[in-house]
Motif scaffolding. Structure first.
Motif, PDB file in Angstrom:
ATOM      1  N   UNK A  56      -4.898  -0.856  -3.377  1.00 28.19           N
ATOM      2  CA  UNK A  56      -4.393  -0.603  -2.030  1.00 28.19           C
ATOM      3  C   UNK A  56      -3.768   0.782  -1.902  1.00 28.19           C
ATOM      4  N   UNK A  57      -3.599   1.453  -3.034  1.00 30.00           N
ATOM      5  CA  UNK A  57      -2.955   2.776  -3.019  1.00 30.00           C
ATOM      6  C   UNK A  57      -3.990   3.886  -2.886  1.00 30.00           C
ATOM      7  N   UNK A  58      -3.617   4.930  -2.172  1.00 29.18           N
ATOM      8  CA  UNK A  58      -4.380   6.177  -2.153  1.00 29.18           C
ATOM      9  C   UNK A  58      -3.602   7.196  -2.975  1.00 29.18           C
ATOM     10  N   UNK A  59      -4.246   7.744  -4.005  1.00 29.96           N
ATOM     11  CA  UNK A  59      -3.557   8.647  -4.920  1.00 29.96           C
ATOM     12  C   UNK A  59      -4.164  10.042  -4.825  1.00 29.96           C
ATOM     13  N   UNK A  60      -3.313  11.042  -4.641  1.00 32.95           N
ATOM     14  CA  UNK A  60      -3.745  12.427  -4.509  1.00 32.95           C
ATOM     15  C   UNK A  60      -3.257  13.206  -5.732  1.00 32.95           C
ATOM     16  N   UNK A  61      -4.194  13.631  -6.568  1.00 30.50           N
ATOM     17  CA  UNK A  61      -3.874  14.351  -7.797  1.00 30.50           C
ATOM     18  C   UNK A  61      -3.912  15.847  -7.524  1.00 30.50           C
ATOM     19  N   UNK A  62      -2.799  16.529  -7.745  1.00 33.71           N
ATOM     20  CA  UNK A  62      -2.740  17.961  -7.471  1.00 33.71           C
ATOM     21  C   UNK A  62      -2.149  18.728  -8.639  1.00 33.71           C
ATOM     22  N   UNK A  63      -2.613  19.940  -8.794  1.00 37.19           N
ATOM     23  CA  UNK A  63      -1.984  20.909  -9.682  1.00 37.19           C
ATOM     24  C   UNK A  63      -1.833  22.189  -8.882  1.00 37.19           C
ATOM     25  N   UNK A  64      -1.563  23.297  -9.526  1.00 36.06           N
ATOM     26  CA  UNK A  64      -1.264  24.532  -8.807  1.00 36.06           C
ATOM     27  C   UNK A  64      -2.373  24.940  -7.848  1.00 36.06           C
ATOM     28  N   UNK A  65      -3.628  24.629  -8.200  1.00 37.52           N
ATOM     29  CA  UNK A  65      -4.751  25.026  -7.343  1.00 37.52           C
ATOM     30  C   UNK A  65      -4.734  24.284  -6.014  1.00 37.52           C
ATOM     31  N   UNK A  78       0.844  -1.205   0.000  1.00 39.84           N
ATOM     32  CA  UNK A  78       0.000   0.000   0.000  1.00 39.84           C
ATOM     33  C   UNK A  78       0.869   1.241   0.000  1.00 39.84           C
ATOM     34  N   UNK A  79       0.478   2.221  -0.799  1.00 42.79           N
ATOM     35  CA  UNK A  79       1.236   3.467  -0.864  1.00 42.79           C
ATOM     36  C   UNK A  79       0.280   4.651  -0.903  1.00 42.79           C
ATOM     37  N   UNK A  80       0.731   5.748  -0.358  1.00 46.80           N
ATOM     38  CA  UNK A  80       0.024   7.019  -0.492  1.00 46.80           C
ATOM     39  C   UNK A  80       0.827   7.853  -1.478  1.00 46.80           C
ATOM     40  N   UNK A  81       0.254   8.095  -2.648  1.00 46.49           N
ATOM     41  CA  UNK A  81       0.982   8.690  -3.764  1.00 46.49           C
ATOM     42  C   UNK A  81       0.497  10.102  -4.040  1.00 46.49           C
ATOM     43  N   UNK A  82       1.428  11.043  -4.107  1.00 48.55           N
ATOM     44  CA  UNK A  82       1.141  12.426  -4.494  1.00 48.55           C
ATOM     45  C   UNK A  82       1.570  12.615  -5.941  1.00 48.55           C
ATOM     46  N   UNK A  83       0.648  13.039  -6.792  1.00 42.46           N
ATOM     47  CA  UNK A  83       0.971  13.357  -8.186  1.00 42.46           C
ATOM     48  C   UNK A  83       0.858  14.854  -8.381  1.00 42.46           C
ATOM     49  N   UNK A  84       1.936  15.476  -8.797  1.00 49.50           N
ATOM     50  CA  UNK A  84       1.941  16.915  -9.070  1.00 49.50           C
ATOM     51  C   UNK A  84       1.842  17.135 -10.577  1.00 49.50           C
ATOM     52  N   UNK A  85       1.332  18.304 -10.971  1.00 53.71           N
ATOM     53  CA  UNK A  85       1.127  18.560 -12.398  1.00 53.71           C
ATOM     54  C   UNK A  85       0.063  17.652 -12.978  1.00 53.71           C
ATOM     55  N   UNK A  86      -0.955  17.354 -12.166  1.00 54.71           N
ATOM     56  CA  UNK A  86      -1.945  16.338 -12.537  1.00 54.71           C
ATOM     57  C   UNK A  86      -2.915  16.779 -13.619  1.00 54.71           C
ATOM     58  N   UNK A  87      -2.895  18.061 -13.991  1.00 59.00           N
ATOM     59  CA  UNK A  87      -3.780  18.525 -15.062  1.00 59.00           C
ATOM     60  C   UNK A  87      -3.089  18.540 -16.420  1.00 59.00           C
ATOM     61  N   UNK A  88      -1.823  18.186 -16.467  1.00 62.60           N
ATOM     62  CA  UNK A  88      -1.083  18.142 -17.725  1.00 62.60           C
ATOM     63  C   UNK A  88      -1.350  16.847 -18.480  1.00 62.60           C
ATOM     64  N   UNK A  89      -0.626  16.658 -19.570  1.00 64.60           N
ATOM     65  CA  UNK A  89      -0.849  15.487 -20.415  1.00 64.60           C
ATOM     66  C   UNK A  89      -0.619  14.178 -19.662  1.00 64.60           C
ATOM     67  N   UNK A  90       0.550  14.042 -19.047  1.00 64.29           N
ATOM     68  CA  UNK A  90       0.869  12.812 -18.343  1.00 64.29           C
ATOM     69  C   UNK A  90       0.014  12.655 -17.093  1.00 64.29           C
ATOM     70  N   UNK A  91      -0.169  13.750 -16.358  1.00 64.71           N
ATOM     71  CA  UNK A  91      -0.990  13.694 -15.156  1.00 64.71           C
ATOM     72  C   UNK A  91      -2.410  13.250 -15.456  1.00 64.71           C
ATOM     73  N   UNK A  92      -2.972  13.757 -16.545  1.00 69.91           N
ATOM     74  CA  UNK A  92      -4.331  13.383 -16.924  1.00 69.91           C
ATOM     75  C   UNK A  92      -4.402  11.913 -17.332  1.00 69.91           C
ATOM     76  N   UNK A  93      -3.383  11.438 -18.049  1.00 68.97           N
ATOM     77  CA  UNK A  93      -3.352  10.022 -18.413  1.00 68.97           C
ATOM     78  C   UNK A  93      -3.240   9.138 -17.173  1.00 68.97           C
TER      79      UNK A  93
END
Length: 284
Positions: free
Chosen positions: A25-34, A1-16
């Motif tokens: 088992x992972x909790x993923x947090x999608x973030x951009x500048x907002x 299990x991992x808690x994953x922070x994704x930055x730049x999540x509104x860009x091309x790769x982040x959106x994919x």
């Protein structure tokens, strides 16, 4: 299990990455500048502590290659300083940092696909600031994976595939550079590879720099012709030289990346760029 922070999540790769499934088992947090300003070290640390993050995937970058020549300060802030913030936060709070970098760290004078051991020599502000981001990660002492990629596109945001598709429907002819070689990379395929990599339990032993693109090689002209063919447009594509199509930033004449290391380390199968392109454009 991992808690994953994704930055730049509104860009091309982040959106994919948003459109794909990590482990249940992972909790993923999608973030951009907002949601998270990665130029603010304290804000990064606070977010990591609040959400008990153990893995950071940094997709954020200043990618406007020509604009970077005139706005070096902004490129440096996002491509170097923000990356240093993430790396230093990763050290302080014991996180793994997976960072996306670029073929532009090379000068484009090679006669063979670039390996991770080849010397870097960026020729543009964009390339230099991205390399300095890589160097900041290594200097920090954090646990890291750096993945260099090239010619990234997807069905989202602004990219070569979407631009050529649009222009082909509007014009009778297009002039496209035919003396710069590389490999188009579907952001969806890179996202799939990242998810595969995140499934590994031995990542601390696999720290380092890796290269990922789709397979094969072409020029921008070849790439454009394939895009137009898939659209079915009657637009004629003409090959031109770099000298006939000047730009503010110097582009690498050759930036094909050797993917042997990432394929062998993570047991990845990578498809040809033409197959990946058809798959992406089918979603348009």
């Amino acid at each position: 299990m991992a808690n994953i922070l994704i930055t730049g999540a509104n860009g091309q790769l982040g959106t994919e990455l948003r459109n794909r499934s990590f482990s249940l088992l992972d909790d993923v947090f999608y973030t951009d500048i907002e949601e998270l300003d990665i130029t603010n070290f304290k804000a990064i640390c606070s977010f990591i502590e609040t959400h008990d993050i153990d893995t950071i995937i940094n997709c954020a970058a200043y990618t406007a290659v020509d604009q970077a020549e005139e706005d070096e300060e902004k490129a440096m802030k996002l491509n170097r300083d923000a990356v240093a913030n993430l790396a230093n936060a990763a050290v302080k709070l014991d996180c793994l940092l997976l960072h996306i970098s670029t073929d532009y760290v090379f000068d484009g004078t090679s006669d063979h696909p670039y390996t991770e051991k080849d010397p870097t020599n960026p020729q543009s502000v964009y390339g230099r600031t991205k390399l300095e981001g890589e160097q900041a990660i290594k200097k920090s002492g954090c646990l890291y994976l750096i993945i260099r990629t090239a010619w990234l596109y997807s069905g989202y945001g602004h990219n070569f595939v979407k631009t050529i598709s649009r222009l082909a429907s509007e014009r009778d002819e297009l002039n496209v550079v035919n003396d710069q070689w590389g490999t188009p990379t579907y952001a969806g395929d890179l996202a799939e590879a990242i998810i595969r990599i995140m499934e590994r339990d031995d990542l601390p032993e696999l720290e380092g720099v890796y290269h990922f693109t789709n397979e094969g090689a072409c020029t921008w002209y070849d790439f454009a012709k394939e895009i137009v063919a898939i659209t079915g447009a009657k637009c004629k594509v003409n090959p031109v030289t770099t000298g006939e199509y000047p730009s503010k930033a110097k582009r690498p004449a050759y930036s094909i990346l050797d993917k042997t290391k990432i394929k062998e380390t993570f047991d990845l199968e990578i498809r040809d760029w033409r197959e990946a392109l058809k798959s992406c454009m089918a979603t348009f």
